[in-house]
Design a protein around this motif. Structure first.
Motif, PDB file in Angstrom:
ATOM      1  N   TRP A  62     -33.155  19.783 -16.588  1.00 15.54           N
ATOM      2  CA  TRP A  62     -32.860  19.645 -15.166  1.00 15.54           C
ATOM      3  C   TRP A  62     -32.574  18.189 -14.799  1.00 15.54           C
ATOM      4  O   TRP A  62     -31.603  17.889 -14.101  1.00 15.54           O
ATOM      5  CB  TRP A  62     -34.028  20.186 -14.347  1.00 15.54           C
ATOM      6  N   LEU A  63     -33.403  17.281 -15.294  1.00 15.87           N
ATOM      7  CA  LEU A  63     -33.215  15.860 -15.011  1.00 15.87           C
ATOM      8  C   LEU A  63     -31.914  15.346 -15.629  1.00 15.87           C
ATOM      9  O   LEU A  63     -31.201  14.547 -15.013  1.00 15.87           O
ATOM     10  CB  LEU A  63     -34.396  15.052 -15.550  1.00 15.87           C
ATOM     11  N   TYR A  64     -31.615  15.797 -16.828  1.00 11.90           N
ATOM     12  CA  TYR A  64     -30.395  15.354 -17.517  1.00 11.90           C
ATOM     13  C   TYR A  64     -29.163  15.675 -16.676  1.00 11.90           C
ATOM     14  O   TYR A  64     -28.245  14.846 -16.540  1.00 11.90           O
ATOM     15  CB  TYR A  64     -30.305  16.031 -18.878  1.00 11.90           C
ATOM     16  N   HIS A  65     -29.117  16.869 -16.115  1.00 12.81           N
ATOM     17  CA  HIS A  65     -27.957  17.281 -15.315  1.00 12.81           C
ATOM     18  C   HIS A  65     -28.012  16.737 -13.890  1.00 12.81           C
ATOM     19  O   HIS A  65     -26.977  16.432 -13.295  1.00 12.81           O
ATOM     20  CB  HIS A  65     -27.855  18.802 -15.293  1.00 12.81           C
ATOM     21  N   ARG A  66     -29.218  16.610 -13.348  1.00  8.83           N
ATOM     22  CA  ARG A  66     -29.361  16.186 -11.957  1.00  8.83           C
ATOM     23  C   ARG A  66     -29.057  14.706 -11.779  1.00  8.83           C
ATOM     24  O   ARG A  66     -28.537  14.284 -10.743  1.00  8.83           O
ATOM     25  CB  ARG A  66     -30.797  16.481 -11.485  1.00  8.83           C
ATOM     26  N   TYR A  67     -29.392  13.897 -12.794  1.00  8.84           N
ATOM     27  CA  TYR A  67     -29.193  12.443 -12.709  1.00  8.84           C
ATOM     28  C   TYR A  67     -28.366  11.970 -13.908  1.00  8.84           C
ATOM     29  O   TYR A  67     -28.896  11.367 -14.852  1.00  8.84           O
ATOM     30  CB  TYR A  67     -30.541  11.723 -12.666  1.00  8.84           C
ATOM     31  N   PRO A  68     -27.045  12.230 -13.891  1.00  8.17           N
ATOM     32  CA  PRO A  68     -26.213  11.944 -15.072  1.00  8.17           C
ATOM     33  C   PRO A  68     -26.109  10.465 -15.440  1.00  8.17           C
ATOM     34  O   PRO A  68     -25.766  10.135 -16.576  1.00  8.17           O
ATOM     35  CB  PRO A  68     -24.834  12.507 -14.670  1.00  8.17           C
ATOM     36  N   GLU A  69     -26.410   9.567 -14.496  1.00 10.53           N
ATOM     37  CA  GLU A  69     -26.301   8.134 -14.793  1.00 10.53           C
ATOM     38  C   GLU A  69     -27.643   7.502 -15.137  1.00 10.53           C
ATOM     39  O   GLU A  69     -27.709   6.312 -15.452  1.00 10.53           O
ATOM     40  CB  GLU A  69     -25.707   7.393 -13.578  1.00 10.53           C
ATOM     41  N   MET A  70     -28.711   8.265 -15.086  1.00 10.52           N
ATOM     42  CA  MET A  70     -30.047   7.690 -15.297  1.00 10.52           C
ATOM     43  C   MET A  70     -30.288   7.398 -16.780  1.00 10.52           C
ATOM     44  O   MET A  70     -30.075   8.269 -17.630  1.00 10.52           O
ATOM     45  CB  MET A  70     -31.118   8.658 -14.770  1.00 10.52           C
ATOM     46  N   PRO A  71     -30.751   6.183 -17.118  1.00 14.82           N
ATOM     47  CA  PRO A  71     -31.016   5.849 -18.524  1.00 14.82           C
ATOM     48  C   PRO A  71     -32.208   6.628 -19.082  1.00 14.82           C
ATOM     49  O   PRO A  71     -33.053   7.136 -18.338  1.00 14.82           O
ATOM     50  CB  PRO A  71     -31.296   4.346 -18.493  1.00 14.82           C
ATOM     51  N   GLU A  72     -32.263   6.667 -20.408  1.00 17.37           N
ATOM     52  CA  GLU A  72     -33.270   7.474 -21.108  1.00 17.37           C
ATOM     53  C   GLU A  72     -34.699   7.120 -20.710  1.00 17.37           C
ATOM     54  O   GLU A  72     -35.537   8.002 -20.509  1.00 17.37           O
ATOM     55  CB  GLU A  72     -33.081   7.323 -22.627  1.00 17.37           C
ATOM     56  N   GLY A  73     -34.991   5.822 -20.581  1.00 15.32           N
ATOM     57  CA  GLY A  73     -36.354   5.417 -20.240  1.00 15.32           C
ATOM     58  C   GLY A  73     -36.796   5.945 -18.890  1.00 15.32           C
ATOM     59  O   GLY A  73     -37.930   6.413 -18.729  1.00 15.32           O
ATOM     60  N   ASP A  74     -35.890   5.887 -17.906  1.00 12.61           N
ATOM     61  CA  ASP A  74     -36.219   6.399 -16.579  1.00 12.61           C
ATOM     62  C   ASP A  74     -36.343   7.917 -16.584  1.00 12.61           C
ATOM     63  O   ASP A  74     -37.194   8.483 -15.890  1.00 12.61           O
ATOM     64  CB  ASP A  74     -35.150   5.972 -15.567  1.00 12.61           C
ATOM     65  N   LEU A  75     -35.498   8.591 -17.362  1.00 14.29           N
ATOM     66  CA  LEU A  75     -35.613  10.045 -17.483  1.00 14.29           C
ATOM     67  C   LEU A  75     -36.975  10.438 -18.047  1.00 14.29           C
ATOM     68  O   LEU A  75     -37.608  11.387 -17.580  1.00 14.29           O
ATOM     69  CB  LEU A  75     -34.504  10.591 -18.393  1.00 14.29           C
ATOM     70  N   THR A  76     -37.428   9.697 -19.044  1.00 12.17           N
ATOM     71  CA  THR A  76     -38.732   9.980 -19.654  1.00 12.17           C
ATOM     72  C   THR A  76     -39.856   9.802 -18.646  1.00 12.17           C
ATOM     73  O   THR A  76     -40.767  10.634 -18.550  1.00 12.17           O
ATOM     74  CB  THR A  76     -38.967   9.060 -20.871  1.00 12.17           C
ATOM     75  N   ARG A  77     -39.790   8.706 -17.867  1.00  9.67           N
ATOM     76  CA  ARG A  77     -40.823   8.465 -16.868  1.00  9.67           C
ATOM     77  C   ARG A  77     -40.785   9.536 -15.772  1.00  9.67           C
ATOM     78  O   ARG A  77     -41.832   9.987 -15.299  1.00  9.67           O
ATOM     79  CB  ARG A  77     -40.657   7.067 -16.265  1.00  9.67           C
ATOM     80  N   MET A  78     -39.593   9.950 -15.382  1.00  6.60           N
ATOM     81  CA  MET A  78     -39.465  10.995 -14.377  1.00  6.60           C
ATOM     82  C   MET A  78     -40.060  12.306 -14.872  1.00  6.60           C
ATOM     83  O   MET A  78     -40.779  13.011 -14.154  1.00  6.60           O
ATOM     84  CB  MET A  78     -37.987  11.200 -14.021  1.00  6.60           C
ATOM     85  N   ARG A  79     -39.744  12.654 -16.114  1.00  9.76           N
ATOM     86  CA  ARG A  79     -40.282  13.909 -16.661  1.00  9.76           C
ATOM     87  C   ARG A  79     -41.806  13.864 -16.709  1.00  9.76           C
ATOM     88  O   ARG A  79     -42.472  14.837 -16.330  1.00  9.76           O
ATOM     89  CB  ARG A  79     -39.730  14.168 -18.061  1.00  9.76           C
ATOM     90  N   SER A  80     -42.361  12.742 -17.150  1.00  8.02           N
ATOM     91  CA  SER A  80     -43.816  12.616 -17.210  1.00  8.02           C
ATOM     92  C   SER A  80     -44.439  12.803 -15.829  1.00  8.02           C
ATOM     93  O   SER A  80     -45.474  13.459 -15.682  1.00  8.02           O
ATOM     94  CB  SER A  80     -44.211  11.248 -17.773  1.00  8.02           C
TER      95      SER A  80
END
Length: 237
Positions: A62-80
């Motif tokens: 969901w995060l991958y598709h919702r925030y296509p410009e977000m870097p991997e580190g921020d995606l990881t923090r968001m998921r956590s």
């Protein structure tokens, strides 16, 4: 004696079309209930294990598709942040899951229906049961509204942790140039200096801050400006 919502009542209230009621019943069953009701075949711990994995995967997608410009580190923090115990417990409270949890008498009397760890575990178990009963698409449809609202709040909290970026975004959205930070005073001994900084937007002083370094002082000034300008509620600062 408290009235516990049945699995069928919960499903109807949440508009969940379960085919296997035993799965849903198991998802709602805490091990303390099993100790007092030997006729119940299994508690929800295995479903909790499965639901945890399903949540990790679906939230990442969901995060991958919702925030296509977000870097991997921020995606990881968001998921956590989105699968954290307190956040999942909040999801459970939102649907009043505690009403349907099957707990032992002692656990219920001790406030288990509102205990974050139990709410989180039961929510994970519910996700696991929904996955087994109807597959990933059903879980995604159930989960998306929770994520949509929570992700915006998580992002805002994260942005407030970086007040200079948030203030710059606000200034630019108003048609102003980037905020300008001016050091007005430095005092104290070499090993314990204090910096005092003002932040100006469109030529006007909007905030003031101090700190043991210029970086800390500018961050403090940005936070003060955010508060004064009402960019986010004071309770979030």
């Amino acid at each position: 004696m408290e009235k516990v919502e049945s699995p069928q009542e919960l499903a109807k209230r949440l508009n969940l079309k379960f085919k296997d009621w035993l799965l849903l019943s198991r998802a709602l069953t805490h091990r303390s209930y099993l100790n007092e009701h030997p006729e119940a075949l299994e508690d929800n711990e295995r479903l909790e294990f499965l639901g945890d994995a399903v949540l990790d995967f679906l939230v990442a997608v969901w995060l991958y598709h919702r925030y296509p410009e977000m870097p991997e580190g921020d995606l990881t923090r968001m998921r956590s942040a989105l699968v954290h115990t307190e956040q999942l417990a909040e999801f459970a409270r939102r649907i009043e899951l505690g009403r349907a949890m099957r707990l032992g008498r002692g656990e219920a009397q001790a406030g288990g229906r509102d205990r974050p760890s139990l709410l989180c575990d039961t929510f994970e178990a519910l996700i696991g049961a929904l996955y087994l009963d109807q597959g990933l698409e059903a879980v995604e449809a159930f989960l998306s509204p929770f994520l949509e609202e929570a992700a915006e709040e998580v992002l805002l909290h994260h942005r407030v942790e970086d007040p200079k970026s948030l203030l710059q975004e606000w200034a630019q959205s108003q048609g102003f140039a980037a905020p300008r930070y001016v050091t007005r005073n430095v005092y104290g001994p070499e090993h314990a200096k204090v910096f005092e900084v003002e932040v100006l937007i469109n030529g006007k002083v909007c905030g003031w801050g101090s700190g043991s370094s210029k970086h800390a002082a500018t961050k403090s000034a940005a936070r003060d400006a955010i508060r004064r300008l009402g960019i986010v509620p004071e309770t979030m600062l």
